[in-house]
Design a protein around this motif. Structure first.
Motif: not given
Length: 193
Positions: A16-17, A23-27, A150-151, A182-183
């Protein structure tokens, strides 16, 4: 009785991080954001909701639970009350008696399971478990519903969806699954039984 819902973003490899809380990789752009803003608008930070005209009305959640590390993400930016539209409860053994008290934020060192059982008995909307993984592990027996965003990204290391806990399988059943261009995928699961 109110439900405890663990609504959280997670990487493909279950984090989750990142290792340092990243956590900035979560669009935050893409077609999945419409679904978040429509159904889960209560999970949008108050200052963001106000800036983008998102109505967070307490229809889904009226209370948010956070561990200290989740809450502290906004502190370097002066965000001391991230979800002013919700009752905010932060669990921390180290910070409960400290001077970090902020209007609208309750910092407690109470047993999370006992406290959540009391909250569930109150009137109101569902209770949102925002994070982190250690708090989710402590509350695993109390979680009624999981909503996993889920990213399509791998972290490799970091904060797991659930921190370490005693092995005790818990069954959930799939309620809904959605895939976005977005995936990102949303999976919603309800506790079985």
């Amino acid at each position: 009785m109110r439900e405890l819902v663990y609504y959280v973003a997670v990487s493909l490899d279950g984090f989750i991080a990142g290792p340092n809380g990243e956590y900035d990789a979560f669009a935050v752009e893409g077609d999945h954001m419409t679904a978040i803003n429509e159904r889960y608008s209560d999970t949008v930070a108050t200052h963001v909701a106000e800036a983008f005209g998102v109505e967070a009305d307490g229809r889904m959640f009226d209370t948010v639970l956070m561990g200290w590390n989740t809450y502290a993400v906004g502190l370097p930016y002066g965000i001391t009350s991230p979800y002013r539209h919700l009752r905010q409860i932060v669990f921390s053994r180290e910070h409960a008696a400290a001077a970090e008290r902020v209007e609208g934020v309750e910092v407690t060192d109470r047993n999370p399971g006992e406290y959540v059982r009391e909250l569930k008995a109150e009137e109101g909307s569902s209770i949102w478990l925002c994070g982190g993984g250690a708090l989710a592990a402590a509350l695993a027996d109390e979680i009624d519903r999981l909503v996993i965003k889920r990213y399509p990204v791998l972290f490799g290391a970091g904060v797991p969806l659930f921190g370490p806990r005693a092995y005790a399988p818990q069954a959930f059943e799939a309620v809904e699954a959605r895939a976005f261009e977005s995936g990102v995928t949303f999976g919603e699961y309800a506790r079985r039984g």
